[in-house]
Design an enzyme around this catalytic site. Structure first.
Site, PDB file in Angstrom:
ATOM      1  N   ALA A  61       0.852  -1.202   0.000  1.00  0.00           N
ATOM      2  CA  ALA A  61       0.000   0.000   0.000  1.00  0.00           C
ATOM      3  C   ALA A  61       0.880   1.243   0.000  1.00  0.00           C
ATOM      4  O   ALA A  61       1.989   1.234   0.540  1.00  0.00           O
ATOM      5  CB  ALA A  61      -0.888  -0.005   1.247  1.00  0.00           C
ATOM      6  N   GLY A 100       0.511  -5.494   0.421  1.00  0.00           N
ATOM      7  CA  GLY A 100      -0.405  -5.654  -0.708  1.00  0.00           C
ATOM      8  C   GLY A 100       0.319  -6.081  -1.978  1.00  0.00           C
ATOM      9  O   GLY A 100      -0.281  -6.717  -2.853  1.00  0.00           O
ATOM     10  N   GLU A 103       0.517  -9.668  -1.693  1.00  0.00           N
ATOM     11  CA  GLU A 103      -0.825 -10.216  -1.934  1.00  0.00           C
ATOM     12  C   GLU A 103      -1.132 -10.235  -3.438  1.00  0.00           C
ATOM     13  O   GLU A 103      -1.694 -11.196  -3.953  1.00  0.00           O
ATOM     14  CB  GLU A 103      -1.873  -9.408  -1.149  1.00  0.00           C
ATOM     15  CG  GLU A 103      -1.753  -9.690   0.345  1.00  0.00           C
ATOM     16  CD  GLU A 103      -2.694  -8.875   1.219  1.00  0.00           C
ATOM     17  OE1 GLU A 103      -2.717  -7.633   1.047  1.00  0.00           O
ATOM     18  OE2 GLU A 103      -3.393  -9.463   2.062  1.00  0.00           O
ATOM     19  N   GLU A 123       2.526  -5.748   7.540  1.00  0.00           N
ATOM     20  CA  GLU A 123       1.350  -5.084   8.127  1.00  0.00           C
ATOM     21  C   GLU A 123       1.411  -5.029   9.652  1.00  0.00           C
ATOM     22  O   GLU A 123       1.065  -4.030  10.272  1.00  0.00           O
ATOM     23  CB  GLU A 123       0.058  -5.806   7.692  1.00  0.00           C
ATOM     24  CG  GLU A 123      -0.391  -5.483   6.274  1.00  0.00           C
ATOM     25  CD  GLU A 123       0.236  -6.363   5.205  1.00  0.00           C
ATOM     26  OE1 GLU A 123       1.304  -6.957   5.442  1.00  0.00           O
ATOM     27  OE2 GLU A 123      -0.333  -6.437   4.103  1.00  0.00           O
TER      28      GLU A 123
HETATM   29  C1  LIG Z   1      -3.700  -2.210   4.092  1.00  0.00           C
HETATM   30  C2  LIG Z   1      -2.237  -2.324   4.025  1.00  0.00           C
HETATM   31  C3  LIG Z   1      -1.578  -2.835   2.975  1.00  0.00           C
HETATM   32  C4  LIG Z   1      -2.292  -3.360   1.758  1.00  0.00           C
HETATM   33  C5  LIG Z   1      -0.114  -2.888   2.946  1.00  0.00           C
HETATM   34  O1  LIG Z   1       0.484  -3.188   1.948  1.00  0.00           O
HETATM   35  S1  LIG Z   1       0.711  -2.467   4.399  1.00  0.00           S
HETATM   36  C6  LIG Z   1       2.416  -2.545   3.915  1.00  0.00           C
HETATM   37  C7  LIG Z   1       2.882  -1.239   3.345  1.00  0.00           C
HETATM   38  N1  LIG Z   1       4.289  -1.319   2.985  1.00  0.00           N
HETATM   39  C8  LIG Z   1       5.264  -1.218   3.868  1.00  0.00           C
HETATM   40  O2  LIG Z   1       5.049  -1.085   5.061  1.00  0.00           O
HETATM   41  C9  LIG Z   1       6.657  -1.231   3.304  1.00  0.00           C
HETATM   42  C10 LIG Z   1       7.480  -0.169   4.004  1.00  0.00           C
HETATM   43  N2  LIG Z   1       8.740   0.057   3.309  1.00  0.00           N
HETATM   44  C11 LIG Z   1       9.834  -0.687   3.527  1.00  0.00           C
HETATM   45  O3  LIG Z   1       9.849  -1.685   4.215  1.00  0.00           O
HETATM   46  C12 LIG Z   1      11.075  -0.196   2.860  1.00  0.00           C
HETATM   47  O4  LIG Z   1      10.939   1.190   2.573  1.00  0.00           O
HETATM   48  C13 LIG Z   1      11.404  -0.945   1.551  1.00  0.00           C
HETATM   49  C14 LIG Z   1      11.843  -2.375   1.890  1.00  0.00           C
HETATM   50  C15 LIG Z   1      10.235  -0.970   0.566  1.00  0.00           C
HETATM   51  C16 LIG Z   1      12.597  -0.234   0.842  1.00  0.00           C
HETATM   52  O5  LIG Z   1      13.652  -0.135   1.777  1.00  0.00           O
HETATM   53  P1  LIG Z   1      14.971   0.689   1.424  1.00  0.00           P
HETATM   54  O6  LIG Z   1      15.515   0.192   0.134  1.00  0.00           O
HETATM   55  O7  LIG Z   1      15.847   0.603   2.630  1.00  0.00           O
HETATM   56  O8  LIG Z   1      14.502   2.175   1.159  1.00  0.00           O
HETATM   57  P2  LIG Z   1      13.776   3.224   2.113  1.00  0.00           P
HETATM   58  O9  LIG Z   1      13.153   2.574   3.298  1.00  0.00           O
HETATM   59  O10 LIG Z   1      14.698   4.351   2.343  1.00  0.00           O
HETATM   60  O11 LIG Z   1      12.563   3.704   1.168  1.00  0.00           O
HETATM   61  C17 LIG Z   1      12.870   4.346  -0.071  1.00  0.00           C
HETATM   62  C18 LIG Z   1      11.763   5.311  -0.379  1.00  0.00           C
HETATM   63  O12 LIG Z   1      10.577   4.558  -0.621  1.00  0.00           O
HETATM   64  C19 LIG Z   1       9.521   5.099   0.171  1.00  0.00           C
HETATM   65  N3  LIG Z   1       8.584   4.011   0.476  1.00  0.00           N
HETATM   66  C20 LIG Z   1       8.862   2.826   1.023  1.00  0.00           C
HETATM   67  N4  LIG Z   1       7.764   2.073   1.129  1.00  0.00           N
HETATM   68  C21 LIG Z   1       6.760   2.820   0.616  1.00  0.00           C
HETATM   69  C22 LIG Z   1       5.362   2.581   0.459  1.00  0.00           C
HETATM   70  N5  LIG Z   1       4.781   1.425   0.828  1.00  0.00           N
HETATM   71  N6  LIG Z   1       4.626   3.564  -0.085  1.00  0.00           N
HETATM   72  C23 LIG Z   1       5.186   4.719  -0.480  1.00  0.00           C
HETATM   73  N7  LIG Z   1       6.511   5.010  -0.360  1.00  0.00           N
HETATM   74  C24 LIG Z   1       7.272   4.055   0.182  1.00  0.00           C
HETATM   75  C25 LIG Z   1      10.235   5.612   1.408  1.00  0.00           C
HETATM   76  O13 LIG Z   1       9.413   6.515   2.088  1.00  0.00           O
HETATM   77  C26 LIG Z   1      11.446   6.257   0.781  1.00  0.00           C
HETATM   78  O14 LIG Z   1      11.035   7.487   0.217  1.00  0.00           O
HETATM   79  P3  LIG Z   1      12.001   8.756   0.243  1.00  0.00           P
HETATM   80  O15 LIG Z   1      12.276   9.009   1.692  1.00  0.00           O
HETATM   81  O16 LIG Z   1      13.233   8.344  -0.523  1.00  0.00           O
HETATM   82  O17 LIG Z   1      11.214   9.826  -0.412  1.00  0.00           O
END
Ligand SMILES: C/C=C(\C)C(=O)SCCNC(=O)CCNC(=O)[C@H](O)C(C)(C)COP(=O)(O)OP(=O)(O)OC[C@H]1O[C@@H](n2cnc3c(N)ncnc32)[C@H](O)[C@@H]1OP(=O)(O)O
Length: 193
Positions: A61, A100, A103, A123
């Site tokens: 998400a 997601g 999923e 999640e």
């Molecule tokens: C209902 C709920 C549903 C359907 C879900 O899916 S809940 C799950 C949502 N997703 C997450 O919680 C994933 C969270 N992110 C991570 O674990 C990590 O960011 C990563 C493994 C995806 C990448 O890690 P890494 O390579 O170390 O990089 P960063 O953590 O620094 O992230 C890079 C930039 O990406 C942005 N980011 C990460 N995840 C998301 C996301 N889900 N949506 C939007 N943006 C995301 C993060 O903020 C960083 O952005 P900047 O700071 O560079 O602008």
């Protein structure tokens, strides 16, 4: 938000394009939904591959939309349409498939992953449980104990472990999109086309 192209004459390649991690924003869900419908309705298309651009399948998400009311199509009906499609859909996983995004891969009929990729359900780290089908689809693939481990810890697992558990159909060191397209052609008896 997604790119749609036909490769190898009959495979619809749908690419998620939402930097930085191809998260499932409302615009991505809408575009994906339209493109899945387009592929399923096109008589020239025999199979579908879903991948993500810039080395990442999907981070789940879009956390940038968490503070807003839900807009666009909800995730679960979209995933149901993928699963119910009469043409095989292959997820080409690279980088991460989380939440997601994982999923989405679980609702595809087949999953091919790059050996460096990671899969997980984070999640629980956000104080919620997976709500778009992972709690049913994952146990069907790998059983309840291994599913509970993933769901309750939020830990990511590597592609090789996911292959051993039975989540993935193939792990590759090559270009995962190209391998997934070949896999899709094989699934419809068109290998080498
Ligand atoms: C209902 C709920 C549903 C359907 C879900 O899916 S809940 C799950 C949502 N997703 C997450 O919680 C994933 C969270 N992110 C991570 O674990 C990590 O960011 C990563 C493994 C995806 C990448 O890690 P890494 O390579 O170390 O990089 P960063 O953590 O620094 O992230 C890079 C930039 O990406 C942005 N980011 C990460 N995840 C998301 C996301 N889900 N949506 C939007 N943006 C995301 C993060 O903020 C960083 O952005 P900047 O700071 O560079 O602008």
């Amino acid at each position: 938000m997604t790119r749609y192209e036909i490769v190898k004459r009959s495979v619809a390649l749908i690419t998620l394009t939402n930097p930085p991690v191809n998260a499932l924003s409302s615009a991505v869900r809408l575009a994906l939904s339209k493109n899945v419908e387009r592929a399923m309705g096109d008589p020239e298309v025999t199979a579908v591959v879903i991948c993500g651009e810039n080395g990442t399948f999907c981070g789940g998400a879009d956390i940038r939309e968490f503070s807003e009311p839900l807009q666009g199509p909800p995730l679960l009906p979209l995933l149901d349409a993928v699963e119910a499609g009469e043409k095989p859909v292959v997820a080409a996983i690279e980088g991460v498939a989380l939440g997601g995004g994982f999923e989405l891969a679980l609702f595809c009929h087949y999953r091919v992953a790059h050996y460096k990729s990671r899969l997980g359900l984070p999640e629980v780290t956000l104080g919620i449980l997976p709500a778009a089908g992972a709690t049913q689809r994952l146990p069907r693939l790998i059983g309840i104990p291994a599913s509970l481990q993933m769901i309750t810890t939020g830990q990511h697992i590597l592609a090789q472990e996911a292959l051993k558990l039975g989540i993935l159909d193939q792990v590759t060191q090559k270009n995962v999109c190209e391998v997934a397209v070949e896999f899709a052609l094989g699934a419809v008896g068109m290998s080498g086309a």
